[in-house]
Design a protein around this motif. Structure first.
Motif, PDB file in Angstrom:
ATOM      1  N   THR A 153      -0.885  15.096  -4.518  1.00  0.00           N
ATOM      2  CA  THR A 153      -0.521  13.857  -5.199  1.00  0.00           C
ATOM      3  C   THR A 153      -0.099  14.120  -6.640  1.00  0.00           C
ATOM      4  OG1 THR A 153      -2.036  12.581  -3.811  1.00  0.00           O
ATOM      5  CG2 THR A 153      -1.327  11.565  -5.874  1.00  0.00           C
TER       6      THR A 153
ATOM      7  N   HIS B 273       3.403  15.655  -6.691  1.00  0.00           N
ATOM      8  CA  HIS B 273       4.406  14.646  -6.343  1.00  0.00           C
ATOM      9  C   HIS B 273       4.608  13.655  -7.481  1.00  0.00           C
ATOM     10  CE1 HIS B 273       5.422  15.731  -2.270  1.00  0.00           C
ATOM     11  NE2 HIS B 273       4.152  15.849  -1.944  1.00  0.00           N
ATOM     12  N   ARG B 274       3.518  13.307  -8.155  1.00  0.00           N
ATOM     13  CA  ARG B 274       3.650  12.376  -9.277  1.00  0.00           C
ATOM     14  C   ARG B 274       4.528  12.970 -10.374  1.00  0.00           C
ATOM     15  NH1 ARG B 274      -0.955  12.787 -11.135  1.00  0.00           N
ATOM     16  NH2 ARG B 274      -0.443  13.921 -13.026  1.00  0.00           N
TER      17      ARG B 274
ATOM     18  N   LYS C 195       3.493   6.444  -9.531  1.00  0.00           N
ATOM     19  CA  LYS C 195       2.597   6.892  -8.467  1.00  0.00           C
ATOM     20  C   LYS C 195       3.435   7.124  -7.219  1.00  0.00           C
ATOM     21  CE  LYS C 195      -1.700   4.663  -9.958  1.00  0.00           C
ATOM     22  NZ  LYS C 195      -1.197   4.261 -11.284  1.00  0.00           N
ATOM     23  N   PRO C 196       3.333   8.322  -6.649  1.00  0.00           N
ATOM     24  CA  PRO C 196       4.074   8.580  -5.409  1.00  0.00           C
ATOM     25  C   PRO C 196       3.507   7.737  -4.276  1.00  0.00           C
ATOM     26  CG  PRO C 196       2.559  10.374  -5.864  1.00  0.00           C
ATOM     27  CD  PRO C 196       2.511   9.466  -7.069  1.00  0.00           C
ATOM     28  N   GLU C 197       4.368   7.298  -3.384  1.00  0.00           N
ATOM     29  CA  GLU C 197       3.915   6.531  -2.246  1.00  0.00           C
ATOM     30  C   GLU C 197       3.392   7.464  -1.165  1.00  0.00           C
ATOM     31  OE1 GLU C 197       7.074   2.845  -2.749  1.00  0.00           O
ATOM     32  OE2 GLU C 197       6.616   3.671  -0.764  1.00  0.00           O
ATOM     33  N   LYS C 198       2.163   7.248  -0.775  1.00  0.00           N
ATOM     34  CA  LYS C 198       1.493   8.070   0.209  1.00  0.00           C
ATOM     35  C   LYS C 198       1.501   9.517  -0.258  1.00  0.00           C
ATOM     36  CE  LYS C 198       2.522   4.879   3.962  1.00  0.00           C
ATOM     37  NZ  LYS C 198       3.123   4.692   5.301  1.00  0.00           N
TER      38      LYS C 198
ATOM     39  N   THR D 225       9.775   8.631  -2.728  1.00  0.00           N
ATOM     40  CA  THR D 225      10.728   7.787  -2.030  1.00  0.00           C
ATOM     41  C   THR D 225      11.950   7.606  -2.910  1.00  0.00           C
ATOM     42  OG1 THR D 225       9.708   5.785  -2.945  1.00  0.00           O
ATOM     43  CG2 THR D 225       8.890   6.564  -0.813  1.00  0.00           C
TER      44      THR D 225
END
Length: 294
Positions: free
Chosen positions: A150, A153-154, A287-290, A294
């Motif tokens: 996470t 990805h963020r 915040k990345p989704e899951k 996206t």
């Protein structure tokens, strides 16, 4: 960049460690003793395990194996770790294994060895101080190593969002070539550019981003500076994701850190100038989704 004799004390400050054996006041003496005692209490949790216990503790065996495997390959071209019998390799191993008992859920993840390797040098082989500096560093970047990625990805999403506003043409190019998620920057962010520059340049970079002079995420602008330095070549050669990944990996030890730090400051000011307060807040709160972007 800090003078070498100042680094030990200042890295303690950067990583929220409140004491240093090089300069310690009487008021902090008890804290030093307590912190040493804490460290060795964590260390005893694995160092006192008997062979019989270890034989029935598969998770400990796996952690020790993973750390041993990485330690013997960590920076062996540096004089500090060159000799197979070097006590610094043992300290590196012990700090990493002890940290897995301090933060048992996170455990050990490849890349942590790269960070501790440098901290051990800065802290002049002081095992206790190296551990607490690493703990402070992990308080800042520990989510880089989480299993769901996470944190990574963020940061990649933040960079993509910033690029969209400061260089829309290049952002569109990356999107069309399946590269807008910027996974080719993954290694840079994961271990804070440690494998991209010589040691002294890495120290200079860390000191610049940790002082939080511009913002608490200035490392993102250094990443942007590194990408945009080569954006014309990437676009002119019509590189796809795999091409970009190969290209940036080959840049290791070929880049000028001083120039890129200057570029990073420039792009930070561009970002502040062209992006509204709402956009900047969106970047900070991204915040990345899951599990992905996206």
């Amino acid at each position: 960049s800090l003078f070498n004799e100042c680094r030990n004390t200042m890295y303690s400050s950067f990583t929220n460690l409140k004491w240093s054996t090089y300069k310690i006041s009487e008021l902090l003496a008890n804290e030093l003793l307590f912190s040493r005692a804490q460290y060795y209490s964590y260390k005893r949790q694995w160092s006192t395990v008997t062979p019989e216990q270890e034989a029935n503790w598969s998770e400990l065996r796996q952690r020790k194996h993973n750390i041993d495997k990485d330690v013997v390959r960590t920076d062996r071209n540096w004089a500090y770790y060159k000799e197979h019998s070097s006590p610094n390799l043992r300290i590196l191993n012990d700090v990493l294994l002890t940290y897995t008992f301090y933060d048992y859920d996170l455990g050990y993840v490849q890349g942590m060895n790269d960070l501790v390797s440098i901290l051990l040098i800065v802290m002049d082989s002081n095992e206790v101080e190296t551990f607490w500096c690493f703990k402070g560093l992990m308080d800042r970047i520990g989510d880089n190593f989480e299993k769901n990625q996470t944190g990574m990805h963020r940061q990649l999403g933040q960079i993509s969002l910033i690029l969209k506003y400061i260089d829309y043409e290049f952002w569109v190019y990356l999107k069309k070539h399946n590269s807008s998620e910027l996974f080719f920057c993954f290694r840079w962010l994961l271990i804070l550019f440690k494998r991209e520059f010589p040691l002294l340049d890495v120290l200079r970079i860390w000191e610049t981003i940790w002082c939080d002079f511009f913002c608490t995420y200035h490392h993102l602008f250094l990443t942007i500076a590194m990408v945009l330095r080569y954006r014309d070549r990437i676009m002119n050669e019509e590189m796809e994701f795999d091409d970009i990944l190969k290209f940036v990996n080959e840049l290791s030890m070929q880049m000028n850190a001083a120039e890129l730090l200057s570029d990073a400051e420039y792009w930070f000011h561009v970002y502040c100038h062209v992006c509204s307060a709402d956009v900047r807040k969106a970047v900070e709160d991204f915040k990345p989704e899951k599990l992905g972007l996206t």
